[in-house]
Design a protein around this motif. Structure first.
Motif, PDB file in Angstrom:
ATOM      1  N   GLU A 149      43.500  36.769  37.426  1.00 28.35           N
ATOM      2  CA  GLU A 149      42.665  37.584  36.537  1.00 28.35           C
ATOM      3  C   GLU A 149      43.492  37.949  35.297  1.00 28.35           C
ATOM      4  N   ASP A 210      32.850  38.676  41.560  1.00 29.80           N
ATOM      5  CA  ASP A 210      33.512  37.488  41.007  1.00 29.80           C
ATOM      6  C   ASP A 210      32.521  36.336  40.883  1.00 29.80           C
ATOM      7  N   GLU A 239      38.813  30.297  39.476  1.00 33.05           N
ATOM      8  CA  GLU A 239      37.827  31.232  40.016  1.00 33.05           C
ATOM      9  C   GLU A 239      37.352  30.800  41.402  1.00 33.05           C
ATOM     10  N   HIS A 242      38.950  32.606  44.149  1.00 36.52           N
ATOM     11  CA  HIS A 242      38.562  34.012  44.304  1.00 36.52           C
ATOM     12  C   HIS A 242      37.287  34.110  45.142  1.00 36.52           C
TER      13      HIS A 242
HETATM   14 FE   LIG Z   1      37.994  36.100  39.612  1.00 34.78          FE
END
Ligand SMILES: [Fe+2]
Ligand SMILES: [Fe+2]
Length: 468
Positions: A149, A210, A239, A242
């Motif tokens: 992040e 997310d 991403e 995540h």
């Molecule tokens: Fe993220």
């Protein structure tokens, strides 16, 4: 240390002295922010992290032990395509924008700042979690999410510095000034001001919030402003991890709860220090509804303008659609009129927030099915569900009205009376909190969550992911 060591990049930073100076000035401020607001208590520990070192699909990730402040936050854009075109909207087919078109400057800056603001916000929300990690594997995943992040903030700050001159530099500073949950200088979006202080919150956040990020990035990855598209395309590769952490995290809690329900003579996971399904459900209701708000209003002139301008497309615009102009279609929305639910046709371009939200909801439903399978596999007769997209909304058509989880319009009094059935109560949060004791011995795991199916990068679960 040479420039590439300090700021790894594939944007030829060395060839742009002005930009280089600006980012080198921003770097120490960023590090101050990281030390102040990054994961608390673990800054000097060695963590087994992946670092982006290039953008090659085969080898962009390098795994090794590293102390988080030494993580090499870099600027990586997916390589440019030859002859890139604006993919949709009124300018579809024209050459992609390599600089910010003057008339869209404010809109683009707002898009980038709003996305950029979420990145440090989530690090701030999660900064205390390390102290109560359920395992070293989970602790490492938390930190992986946090450093990435941080890198995503770099990605947005690069765009601000490179393409928006003085305003961009000011915005980049302010991204380090706002603080999640601070009443005087809060983060821009509400889901990013909600506390994320226990691990069920963390898993729900990475699952639901997310995942909004994934869909926003995917829509921006279609952008006709090419530097933004290429930036988001590479962010999406990070991403994915995540979302994996969130989906498998909630799934492992659900699985463990089902096991404990089976074990307990009254079928109550709470008796065996687990998190009962009804609390998990309420956390889902909470984070799902806040995350739906992040897509914006159902009817939005901004969404129409961004699409017309070629700035923000639909999910998989190029792969999923043939008509990239979308100027003549309508979209049927559910709205509240005169105190009851009804439908209304609106021009498709004005409904694109809702179209994107629909993609997101389908993705969440898929995860929900997997979690319900875990429950069934343990032989427990129970199911989790997604609440209606009208439930508990603070943005858009349904804000200001009250609905039950089935999406039925109810009075504010009834909502008040029943909301403890649907949203986490103080006692629910206290119960979850009471289970949050750190487990930091390699191979051990807290009682309220099942171990993962596999470790990271082929390592076993009992690998020492963080050296404490
Ligand atoms: Fe993220
Ligand atoms: Fe991110």
């Amino acid at each position: 240390m040479d420039l590439y060591e300090r700021i790894p990049n594939n944007v030829n930073l060395a060839g742009d002295k002005r930009l280089q100076r600006a980012l080198e000035k921003w770097l120490p401020n960023y590090l101050d922010w990281w030390r102040e607001m990054g994961p608390e208590g673990f800054q000097e520990k060695d963590v087994y992290l992946r670092t982006a070192v290039s953008v090659e699909p085969s080898g962009w990730a390098h795994f090794d032990y590293i102390k988080m402040p030494d993580y090499r936050w870099g600027i990586f854009l997916k390589p440019a395509e030859r002859d890139a075109k604006v993919g949709f909207g009124d300018n579809a087919g024209q050459p992609a924008y390599q600089e910010v078109p003057g008339e869209f400057r404010n809109a683009l800056r707002r898009i980038i700042v709003t996305q950029g603001d979420t990145e440090p916000a989530s690090v701030e929300q999660q900064r205390e979690l390390g102290k109560t990690c359920p395992s070293l594997y989970d602790l490492r995943n938390l930190f992986q999410v946090n450093v990435e992040e941080g890198r995503h903030l770099w990605a947005m700050v690069y765009l601000l510095h490179r393409y928006f001159g003085r305003d961009g530099r000011d915005e980049a500073e302010e991204l380090l000034q706002r603080r999640s949950g601070n009443p005087d200088k809060p983060r821009i979006l509400e889901a990013f001001n909600q506390p994320c202080d226990d691990w069920l919150n963390f898993f729900c956040f990475t699952m639901f919030t997310d995942r909004d990020g994934k869909y926003q990035l995917a829509a921006l990855a279609e952008s006709g402003f090419e530097p933004l598209a290429r930036t988001c395309q590479f962010m999406l590769t990070e991403e994915a991890h995540h979302l994996f952490v969130g989906e498998t995290g909630v799934g492992r809690v659900v699985k463990r709860t089902a096991q404990l329900m089976k074990e307990d003579k009254d079928g109550d996971a709470r008796n065996l220090d687990g998190i009962p399904l009804d609390i998990i459900q309420k956390y889902i209701n909470f984070w799902f509804s806040y995350s739906l708000d992040l897509f914006g209003g159902e009817i939005s002139s901004n969404s129409a303008d961004f699409f017309a301008a070629g700035l923000k497309g639909r999910y998989k615009e190029q792969d999923q659609y043939t008509d990239h102009v979308a100027a003549h279609e309508n979209f049927q929305l559910t709205v509240v009129e005169d105190g009851r639910l009804t439908t209304r046709d609106v021009p498709l371009r004005n409904a694109l927030n809702e179209v994107l939200r629909g993609e997101y909801v389908r993705d969440c439903e898929r995860a929900m099915e997997r979690w319900n399978k875990f429950i069934a596999e343990e032989g427990v007769d129970a199911q989790l569900y997604l609440p209606s997209t009208r439930f508990q909304r603070h943005v858009g058509e349904f804000a200001g009205h009250t609905f039950d989880v089935g999406g039925n319009l109810i009075t504010a009094e009834e909502f008040e009376r029943r909301c403890d059935e649907w949203l986490p109560t103080f006692a629910d949060r206290e119960h979850v909190r009471s289970l949050m004791h750190p487990v930091t011995e390699p191979g051990k795991i807290a009682n309220w969550i099942a171990p993962p199916k596999a470790g990271i990068k082929g390592k076993p679960f009992d690998f020492e992911y963080v050296r404490l």
